[in-house]
Design a protein around this motif. Structure first.
Motif, PDB file in Angstrom:
ATOM      1  N   ASN A  74       8.046   1.492 -12.188  1.00 39.47           N
ATOM      2  CA  ASN A  74       8.168   2.452 -11.094  1.00 39.47           C
ATOM      3  C   ASN A  74       8.602   3.830 -11.611  1.00 39.47           C
ATOM      4  O   ASN A  74       8.078   4.856 -11.179  1.00 39.47           O
ATOM      5  N   SER A  85       5.253   0.066   1.339  1.00 41.26           N
ATOM      6  CA  SER A  85       4.766   0.819   0.185  1.00 41.26           C
ATOM      7  C   SER A  85       4.619  -0.116  -1.003  1.00 41.26           C
ATOM      8  O   SER A  85       5.571  -0.786  -1.397  1.00 41.26           O
ATOM      9  N   LEU A  86       3.399  -0.175  -1.514  1.00 44.22           N
ATOM     10  CA  LEU A  86       3.057  -0.967  -2.701  1.00 44.22           C
ATOM     11  C   LEU A  86       3.493  -2.412  -2.507  1.00 44.22           C
ATOM     12  O   LEU A  86       3.983  -3.055  -3.431  1.00 44.22           O
ATOM     13  N   VAL A  87       3.295  -2.906  -1.306  1.00 38.86           N
ATOM     14  CA  VAL A  87       3.790  -4.241  -0.969  1.00 38.86           C
ATOM     15  C   VAL A  87       2.719  -5.096  -0.281  1.00 38.86           C
ATOM     16  O   VAL A  87       2.714  -6.321  -0.447  1.00 38.86           O
ATOM     17  N   GLU A  97      13.303 -10.700  -2.953  1.00 35.71           N
ATOM     18  CA  GLU A  97      13.547 -11.044  -4.354  1.00 35.71           C
ATOM     19  C   GLU A  97      14.999 -10.686  -4.705  1.00 35.71           C
ATOM     20  O   GLU A  97      15.397  -9.525  -4.618  1.00 35.71           O
ATOM     21  N   THR A 102       0.977  -7.495  -2.441  1.00 36.64           N
ATOM     22  CA  THR A 102       1.730  -8.618  -3.017  1.00 36.64           C
ATOM     23  C   THR A 102       2.069  -9.706  -2.006  1.00 36.64           C
ATOM     24  O   THR A 102       2.163 -10.877  -2.360  1.00 36.64           O
ATOM     25  N   GLU A 160       6.685 -11.846   6.275  1.00 35.68           N
ATOM     26  CA  GLU A 160       6.018 -12.774   7.203  1.00 35.68           C
ATOM     27  C   GLU A 160       6.978 -13.319   8.261  1.00 35.68           C
ATOM     28  O   GLU A 160       6.563 -13.998   9.196  1.00 35.68           O
TER      29      GLU A 160
HETATM   30  C1  LIG Z   1       5.424  -3.551  -6.378  1.00 35.40           C
HETATM   31  S1  LIG Z   1       6.909  -3.976  -5.598  1.00 35.40           S
HETATM   32  C2  LIG Z   1       7.118  -2.573  -4.480  1.00 35.40           C
HETATM   33  C3  LIG Z   1       8.535  -2.353  -4.098  1.00 35.40           C
HETATM   34  C4  LIG Z   1       8.786  -1.159  -3.165  1.00 35.40           C
HETATM   35  N1  LIG Z   1       8.158  -1.346  -1.883  1.00 35.40           N
HETATM   36  C5  LIG Z   1       8.334   0.137  -3.782  1.00 35.40           C
HETATM   37  O1  LIG Z   1       7.632   0.904  -3.109  1.00 35.40           O
HETATM   38  O2  LIG Z   1       8.729   0.400  -4.925  1.00 35.40           O
HETATM   39  C6  LIG Z   1       6.409  -5.286  -4.482  1.00 35.40           C
HETATM   40  C7  LIG Z   1       7.535  -5.774  -3.632  1.00 35.40           C
HETATM   41  O3  LIG Z   1       7.058  -6.735  -2.690  1.00 35.40           O
HETATM   42  C8  LIG Z   1       8.068  -7.716  -2.543  1.00 35.40           C
HETATM   43  N2  LIG Z   1       7.490  -8.911  -1.892  1.00 35.40           N
HETATM   44  C9  LIG Z   1       6.761  -9.885  -2.442  1.00 35.40           C
HETATM   45  N3  LIG Z   1       6.441 -10.813  -1.511  1.00 35.40           N
HETATM   46  C10 LIG Z   1       6.988 -10.387  -0.340  1.00 35.40           C
HETATM   47  C11 LIG Z   1       7.031 -10.904   0.980  1.00 35.40           C
HETATM   48  N4  LIG Z   1       6.417 -12.032   1.293  1.00 35.40           N
HETATM   49  N5  LIG Z   1       7.700 -10.206   1.911  1.00 35.40           N
HETATM   50  C12 LIG Z   1       8.307  -9.033   1.605  1.00 35.40           C
HETATM   51  N6  LIG Z   1       8.294  -8.506   0.374  1.00 35.40           N
HETATM   52  C13 LIG Z   1       7.651  -9.167  -0.584  1.00 35.40           C
HETATM   53  C14 LIG Z   1       8.553  -7.918  -3.953  1.00 35.40           C
HETATM   54  O4  LIG Z   1       9.771  -8.622  -4.017  1.00 35.40           O
HETATM   55  C15 LIG Z   1       8.649  -6.464  -4.393  1.00 35.40           C
HETATM   56  O5  LIG Z   1       9.866  -5.895  -4.004  1.00 35.40           O
END
Ligand SMILES: C[S@@+](CC[C@H](N)C(=O)[O-])C[C@H]1O[C@@H](n2cnc3c(N)ncnc32)[C@H](O)[C@@H]1O
Length: 222
Positions: free
Chosen positions: A24, A115-117, A74, A120, A100
């Motif tokens: 990041n 954001s960026l989530v 996490e 994932t 969810e």
């Molecule tokens: C690439 S990181 C982005 C973190 C942050 N949103 C940013 O903009 O820097 C992806 C994030 O998604 C979270 N994540 C993964 N599965 C998730 C879920 N089911 N619900 C919420 N967050 C989740 C991870 O733990 C991580 O913090």
């Protein structure tokens, strides 16, 4: 409020959680900081941020934001988000939880930030249904995501790289069609800026990006 049940799959990515702060920092030094500012410039009222990670968005919430509930599943990332919340320019409360099954009451939010989530999250339709549940009528979803390319050749390359990418990136997928998922969830996209996020002029499989705002149906006051 959605209860957390023992059936909820846990989100644990210890290796990714260790390296994400450095990934990041590198991305922010090459433009992601401006993307975060653009994402949040118009945010107001009570915000729920899903998958807040280390809290990289927290410094960029504008004064019109009254409160942020930052949900992060996490554990290691959540621990890093705590001091970031303490330093934020607006009140931020960090909560454990998954997108969810958000630990937030119905209709409690003026805005949801992703954001960026959405790259994932395991079950994107369910997460977007939860975003709609916690938003008041007319509330907004602010999104900043890397997405599947609109160029078929590039999208084919993303599909190939995606055979290994999620293993390295904490479950991150390169091939999500996020704008479609947002409209399929019943939101109306008010604006979306597609761009290629290049680092030192070079593209990567996660270069196709979008920053935008979508609105939940209903009363459109502020
Ligand atoms: C690439 S990181 C982005 C973190 C942050 N949103 C940013 O903009 O820097 C992806 C994030 O998604 C979270 N994540 C993964 N599965 C998730 C879920 N089911 N619900 C919420 N967050 C989740 C991870 O733990 C991580 O913090």
């Amino acid at each position: 409020m959605a209860a957390t049940t023992s059936k909820s799959p846990r989100v644990r990515h210890p290796l990714f959680a260790r390296i994400y702060p450095r990934i990041n920092a590198f991305a922010e030094a090459h433009g992601a900081l401006e993307h975060r500012r653009e994402l949040l410039a118009d945010a107001t009222g009570r915000i729920v941020e899903i998958g807040a990670g280390t809290g990289a968005n927290f410094p960029h919430y504008p004064p019109g934001v009254e409160q942020v509930i930052a949900v992060e599943p996490e554990p290691r990332l959540r621990r890093l988000a705590e001091p970031a919340a303490a330093d934020a320019p607006v009140p931020v409360e960090v909560r454990a939880g998954r997108a969810e099954q958000l630990p937030v009451e119905d209709g409690a939010a003026d805005g949801v930030v992703a954001s960026l989530v959405l790259c994932t999250i395991a079950d994107v339709p369910r997460a977007l249904a939860e975003a709609a549940r916690v938003l008041r009528p007319g509330g907004r979803l602010y999104f900043y995501e890397h997405v599947r390319s609109q160029d078929p050749r590039f999208a084919r390359k993303q599909r190939r790289v995606n055979l290994v990418w999620p293993l390295l990136g904490g479950g991150c997928s390169l091939t999500r069609q996020t704008e479609r998922a947002i409209t399929d969830a019943g939101f109306t996209i008010e604006r979306a800026r597609r761009f290629d996020f290049l680092i030192n002029g070079r593209s990567s499989p996660s270069s196709p990006n979008v920053i935008g705002v979508a609105r939940k149906a209903g009363n459109s006051s502020p």
